[in-house]
Design an enzyme around this catalytic site. Structure first.
Site, PDB file in Angstrom:
ATOM      1  N   TYR A  31     -23.802 -79.998 -14.842  1.00 39.27           N
ATOM      2  CA  TYR A  31     -23.910 -80.908 -15.990  1.00 39.27           C
ATOM      3  C   TYR A  31     -24.007 -80.148 -17.295  1.00 39.27           C
ATOM      4  O   TYR A  31     -24.165 -78.922 -17.309  1.00 39.27           O
ATOM      5  CB  TYR A  31     -25.118 -81.845 -15.828  1.00 39.27           C
ATOM      6  CG  TYR A  31     -26.452 -81.195 -16.118  1.00 39.27           C
ATOM      7  CD1 TYR A  31     -27.010 -80.278 -15.240  1.00 39.27           C
ATOM      8  CD2 TYR A  31     -27.143 -81.486 -17.291  1.00 39.27           C
ATOM      9  CE1 TYR A  31     -28.237 -79.678 -15.520  1.00 39.27           C
ATOM     10  CE2 TYR A  31     -28.367 -80.888 -17.576  1.00 39.27           C
ATOM     11  CZ  TYR A  31     -28.911 -79.985 -16.686  1.00 39.27           C
ATOM     12  OH  TYR A  31     -30.110 -79.383 -16.962  1.00 39.27           O
ATOM     13  N   LYS A 145     -25.698 -74.239 -14.509  1.00 41.60           N
ATOM     14  CA  LYS A 145     -26.354 -75.464 -14.969  1.00 41.60           C
ATOM     15  C   LYS A 145     -26.124 -76.543 -13.912  1.00 41.60           C
ATOM     16  O   LYS A 145     -25.248 -77.397 -14.036  1.00 41.60           O
ATOM     17  CB  LYS A 145     -25.835 -75.882 -16.360  1.00 41.60           C
ATOM     18  CG  LYS A 145     -26.837 -76.742 -17.135  1.00 41.60           C
ATOM     19  CD  LYS A 145     -26.578 -76.712 -18.619  1.00 41.60           C
ATOM     20  CE  LYS A 145     -27.310 -77.818 -19.371  1.00 41.60           C
ATOM     21  NZ  LYS A 145     -28.771 -77.756 -19.334  1.00 41.60           N
ATOM     22  N   GLU A 177     -37.844 -67.951 -18.811  1.00 40.85           N
ATOM     23  CA  GLU A 177     -37.374 -68.996 -19.731  1.00 40.85           C
ATOM     24  C   GLU A 177     -38.297 -70.178 -19.556  1.00 40.85           C
ATOM     25  O   GLU A 177     -39.254 -70.115 -18.777  1.00 40.85           O
ATOM     26  CB  GLU A 177     -35.907 -69.370 -19.426  1.00 40.85           C
ATOM     27  CG  GLU A 177     -35.685 -69.936 -18.023  1.00 40.85           C
ATOM     28  CD  GLU A 177     -34.235 -70.353 -17.757  1.00 40.85           C
ATOM     29  OE1 GLU A 177     -33.460 -70.567 -18.687  1.00 40.85           O
ATOM     30  OE2 GLU A 177     -33.903 -70.470 -16.552  1.00 40.85           O
ATOM     31  N   LEU A 201     -30.759 -69.434 -17.626  1.00 39.32           N
ATOM     32  CA  LEU A 201     -29.556 -70.062 -18.179  1.00 39.32           C
ATOM     33  C   LEU A 201     -29.275 -69.414 -19.535  1.00 39.32           C
ATOM     34  O   LEU A 201     -30.177 -69.290 -20.364  1.00 39.32           O
ATOM     35  CB  LEU A 201     -29.773 -71.569 -18.357  1.00 39.32           C
ATOM     36  CG  LEU A 201     -28.511 -72.305 -18.802  1.00 39.32           C
ATOM     37  CD1 LEU A 201     -27.519 -72.441 -17.648  1.00 39.32           C
ATOM     38  CD2 LEU A 201     -28.841 -73.679 -19.365  1.00 39.32           C
TER      39      LEU A 201
HETATM   40  O1  PSZ Z   1     -32.885 -82.943 -23.868  1.00 37.58           O
HETATM   41  C1  PSZ Z   1     -33.385 -82.029 -23.193  1.00 37.58           C
HETATM   42  O2  PSZ Z   1     -34.524 -82.090 -22.719  1.00 37.58           O
HETATM   43  C2  PSZ Z   1     -32.594 -80.793 -22.948  1.00 37.58           C
HETATM   44  S1  PSZ Z   1     -31.058 -80.585 -23.565  1.00 37.58           S
HETATM   45  C3  PSZ Z   1     -30.887 -79.058 -22.882  1.00 37.58           C
HETATM   46  C4  PSZ Z   1     -31.990 -78.737 -22.199  1.00 37.58           C
HETATM   47  C5  PSZ Z   1     -32.973 -79.715 -22.234  1.00 37.58           C
HETATM   48  N1  PSZ Z   1     -32.188 -77.565 -21.532  1.00 37.58           N
HETATM   49  C6  PSZ Z   1     -31.209 -76.549 -21.391  1.00 37.58           C
HETATM   50  C7  PSZ Z   1     -31.790 -75.299 -20.832  1.00 37.58           C
HETATM   51  C8  PSZ Z   1     -32.302 -75.280 -19.515  1.00 37.58           C
HETATM   52  O3  PSZ Z   1     -32.289 -76.377 -18.772  1.00 37.58           O
HETATM   53  C9  PSZ Z   1     -32.832 -74.064 -19.006  1.00 37.58           C
HETATM   54  C10 PSZ Z   1     -33.407 -74.009 -17.634  1.00 37.58           C
HETATM   55  N2  PSZ Z   1     -32.823 -72.963 -19.753  1.00 37.58           N
HETATM   56  C11 PSZ Z   1     -32.343 -72.967 -21.017  1.00 37.58           C
HETATM   57  C12 PSZ Z   1     -31.851 -74.135 -21.593  1.00 37.58           C
HETATM   58  C13 PSZ Z   1     -31.317 -74.099 -23.010  1.00 37.58           C
HETATM   59  O4  PSZ Z   1     -29.919 -74.204 -23.006  1.00 37.58           O
HETATM   60  P1  PSZ Z   1     -29.102 -74.844 -24.220  1.00 37.58           P
HETATM   61  O5  PSZ Z   1     -29.524 -74.111 -25.447  1.00 37.58           O
HETATM   62  O6  PSZ Z   1     -27.696 -74.584 -23.866  1.00 37.58           O
HETATM   63  O7  PSZ Z   1     -29.457 -76.293 -24.281  1.00 37.58           O
END
Ligand code: PSZ
Length: 283
Positions: A31, A145, A177, A201
């Protein structure tokens, strides 16, 4: 609200998921979440490139090209009149009687998506959040992801129950992370974050922050650090598509710096805010 499901734009009633969907049985899918500012998809190329890469890594062939996927997302933004918000898009391996191995008769991935208005989390961005250290018990392919988020869900819940906004994953004595974010420490003006390995990620917002550091001539180092080192950082922050750059003001109840968002963090936030699309004012 208009959703997308398998080639159709439809209301929720038009979206029927099969009980035999492998996403439902196994979380077998991938996703993305893409932010919308001023009715425009932000860093869409990067997000859809990563979606295609995630699919490749789990040996799924998406039924749409990157360009078609961006077209679907744009259509949803328009149909739902999204100004500030995000789109969510996922692809499961498809529908087939439950067996762990891939379906013997090839099936087409099930692609679903929605768009939602969602304001920027300005309170957290301005005031910062608390985080709780949680053991990283996830698998070893956190670079994908994937829809399999049980480790992330349990960690986030543990953090919430402790009155924290995010869990800080620690694996083998190293800060990895957040449960849904990347994390960064700042010591003597240098920004540190875990290298983009299989254990985290590689966030799109993380990449934006790297670029902003370069533009602002802020030293940036991808280097492992321990929870003890994290506690001695001058500043700490997390990034994600929706959280943008959110200061972390305490870890396990220990204040970071003076317990307020730091100056380098604020400098990065300001640079971030400058490069997102803003509404064009009349006159
Ligand atoms: O709306 C939300 O709660 C969101 S939107 C994106 C995320 C949460 N998280 C992305 C994510 C992640 O799930 C993990 C495990 N590590 C890093 C990130 C950050 O990724 P980006 O910057 O691409 O969203």
């Amino acid at each position: 609200m208009i959703y997308f499901m398998n080639g159709q734009f439809t209301d929720q009633e038009g979206c029927t998921i099969s009980i035999d969907d492998r996403g439902y049985y196994f979380g077998d899918g991938v996703y993305e979440v893409v932010k919308v500012y001023n009715g425009e998809l932000y860093t869409a190329e990067e997000h859809f490139n990563r979606l295609v890469e995630s699919a490749e890594k789990v040996k799924m062939v998406l039924p749409y090209s990157k360009e078609e996927l961006i077209g679907i997302a744009s259509e949803l933004v328009k149909a739902n009149q999204i100004e500030t918000g995000h789109i969510y898009i996922q692809a499961t391996r498809g529908v087939s009687p439950r067996t762990h191995q891939f379906p013997e008769i090839p099936v087409t991935p099930v692609v679903t998506a929605y768009a939602i208005n969602n304001p920027r989390p300005l309170k957290n961005i301005e005031e910062g959040v608390r985080v709780k250290i949680v053991d990283d018990v996830r698998w070893l392919r956190c670079d994908i992801k994937s829809l399999n988020l049980l480790g992330n869900v349990l960690a986030k819940q543990e953090a919430f129950e402790a009155g924290c906004a995010e869990a800080l994953f620690v694996r083998d004595g190293i800060v990895m992370e957040g449960s849904s974010s990347n994390v960064f420490g700042i010591k003597n003006g240098t920004v540190y974050t875990h290298p983009a390995t299989n254990l985290i990620l590689n966030g799109i917002t993380r990449r934006v922050v790297m670029k902003l550091c370069e533009e602002l001539a802020i030293p940036f180092v991808e280097k492992e650090f321990t929870p003890i080192e994290a506690l001695s950082m001058d500043e700490f922050f997390l990034t994600s598509t929706t959280a943008e750059i959110t200061p972390i003001v305490s870890i396990d109840g220990h204040p970071i710096g003076n317990g307020q968002p730091g100056t380098v963090t604020k400098q990065l936030q300001e640079a971030f805010a400058r490069q997102i699309p803003v509404p064009v004012k009349a006159n």
